[in-house]
Design an enzyme around this catalytic site. Structure first.
Site, PDB file in Angstrom:
ATOM      1  N   SER A 252      28.171  41.256  14.142  1.00 52.73           N
ATOM      2  CA  SER A 252      28.292  42.314  15.143  1.00 52.73           C
ATOM      3  C   SER A 252      27.501  41.928  16.386  1.00 52.73           C
ATOM      4  CB  SER A 252      27.779  43.636  14.578  1.00 52.73           C
ATOM      5  OG  SER A 252      26.373  43.577  14.490  1.00 52.73           O
ATOM      6  N   LYS A 253      27.569  42.819  17.369  1.00 56.06           N
ATOM      7  CA  LYS A 253      26.974  42.531  18.676  1.00 56.06           C
ATOM      8  C   LYS A 253      25.495  42.156  18.588  1.00 56.06           C
ATOM      9  CE  LYS A 253      29.869  44.959  21.947  1.00 56.06           C
ATOM     10  NZ  LYS A 253      30.204  46.331  22.272  1.00 56.06           N
TER      11      LYS A 253
END
Ligand code: GLU
Length: 477
Positions: A252-253
């Site tokens: 994820s980010k």
């Protein structure tokens, strides 16, 4: 065991929700669908799942399509936007209501929360308890008069099992008692993902659904909807493992760049990106790693996709990108990098030097942007040594002596690579090149890595090289 292919003419699709940039996981799903479709001699379609009008944006959908083209992926026919098809979904919802397979609900968000809390207390899975299944027409009308939000829920069985066969995961099943009646029409009248997804796969005659494992649970609901809509036939399903961060959590980010756009902008080549992505879960024959799109199409088989998640390893991607850059003609790199160099350095930099710098950077390249970063000390207007490297210089043993000896040598050596060679120069003051040359690197290129040192010195010329040695000495005080 191999499942038989359901149709003679396979029809696959990618169905992104355009709520942000293209995640590398979705890019890989698109790639696998495309490859498998082409491998089977079938068709591949693009469907934008934008029924969630609050989160979906047309610009994300456009960017998604652009990024797929960048990857070299094309699709058949026109792009389908779910937001153009609300009428069809509403009709289907109404028909489910008429058949008694769905019902209207009027809970407020607070009431739904309370239901969940109640279930939690009773150790039941989260969800809806079906309390509005049997509302009378009068009750419904009363709720409507109150101006309550109206949603439509699909009735799931109270007992029994839902089961389907997945090409990667094998038999997948769930107990219906754990799947509560779910919303198919939101309070704002828009259909939910399950409903639109089920209808469109039927309407588009999709034969193979290849998608991320995070959607595997939704498949039971989608299949139940398909049956309720009179379509008992099941598409072929393959749920691909997730792409993981190095710590094996879902990528994820917070792990850094996760969008394909960010890799494109960092100077990765589409061919390398595609090659890297295909290996996240699948491997071509004979331990090969570098494969062309044509080779992927001919070899790709969804049954050979791994069950376990693949780690997204930027170092490996860099290596792969470097392999692609090394395989390119230097002249075509010059052409592609020139635009980026013009933007970075204006138009006054020396083009011949630039060509030579490209030649020097190519054998060790990771990305186009990294190549240009290495050229900064050559072309950027304001060459200076960063603080971190000033410290490194200061803590180098005999730094002044090294820089003095090098300056002296550069003052009157032949201005050729052989003439510039500094190894004997530092040996003469009793130092090993490996120990002493990083200080010269810092003085000349502002860091301890970059373009090969002697070539770089030759490129900047005698005066500039001497000037940089003197400036470095000034920093040492
Ligand atoms: N729209 C879903 C997503 O972007 C994919 C649905 C599907 O492939 O069936 O996660």
């Amino acid at each position: 065991m191999r499942m038989t292919q359901p149709h003679i003419q396979p029809r696959l699709r990618i169905a992104p929700s355009p709520t942000g940039q293209l995640h590398v996981g979705t890019a890989r799903t698109a790639l696998y669908n495309f490859l498998y479709a082409r491998h089977l001699g079938g068709e591949f379609f693009m469907r934008i799942e934008d029924t969630d009008v609050t989160r979906s944006k047309r610009e994300h959908a456009d960017a998604f399509c652009e990024m797929l083209r960048w990857m070299g992926i094309d699709w058949d026919g026109d792009i389908i936007y779910q937001s153009d098809r609300f009428e069809m979904y509403t009709q289907a919802i109404n028909s489910l209501l008429e058949k008694g397979l769905a019902y209207e609900c009027f809970e407020t968000p607070e009431e739904l929360e309370a239901i969940n809390a109640e279930r939690k207390e009773k150790k039941l899975p989260p969800g809806y308890d079906g309390r509005a299944r049997n509302l009378t027409q009068d009750q419904i009308q009363a709720y409507k008069n109150e101006g309550r939000p109206r949603t439509v829920r699909f009735i799931t069985p109270d007992s029994g099992t839902s089961e389907f066969e997945d090409a990667i995961r094998g038999k997948v099943s769930v107990l219906w008692e754990n799947v509560s009646d779910f919303v198919i029409e939101r309070g704002d009248g828009t259909p939910t993902f399950f409903l639109a997804n089920a209808i469109d796969d039927i309407d588009m005659d999709i034969t193979h659904v290849v998608r991320g494992e995070d959607l595997i649970d939704s498949t039971h609901r989608v299949l139940a909807l398909r049956r309720a809509l009179g379509n008992a036939e099941q598409p072929f399903y393959a749920h691909t493992p997730m792409i993981l961060a190095p710590d094996r959590s879902k990528l994820s980010k917070r792990h850094g760049a996760v969008s394909l756009e960010s890799y494109r902008d960092a100077g990765y080549l589409p061919e390398a990106m595609v090659n890297y992505l295909v290996l996240l879960g699948w491997a071509p024959s004979n331990d090969r790693e570098i494969v062309t799109l044509e080779e992927m199409i001919s070899e790709f088989d969804i049954f050979n996709v791994n069950k376990s998640g693949a780690i997204f390893d930027v170092k490996k991607l860099e290596w792969m990108n470097g392999e692609y850059i090394r395989a390119m003609q230097t002249t075509s790199i010059v052409t592609r990098l020139k635009t980026m160099a013009d933007a970075r350095y204006g138009s006054s930099y020396d083009f011949e030097r630039f060509e030579r710098a490209v030649e020097l950077a190519q054998p060790r390249a990771t990305t186009f942007v990294a190549m240009l970063d290495q050229m900064d000390p050559l072309f950027a207007q304001d060459f200076s040594i960063g603080q971190e490297y000033v410290e490194a210089l200061r803590s180098t043993d005999q730094a002044i002596e090294i820089l003095d000896a090098v300056e002296k040598h550069l003052t009157d050596c032949d201005w050729t690579l052989v003439g510039i060679d500094l190894r004997d120069v530092v040996s003469e003051i009793g130092l090993k090149p490996r120990k002493a040359l990083p200080a010269v690197y810092i003085a000349i290129e502002g860091s301890t890595s970059g373009l090969p040192l002697f070539d770089f010195i030759e490129l900047i010329g005698r005066d500039e090289a001497i000037r940089r040695m003197r400036n470095a000495k000034l920093l040492l005080g």
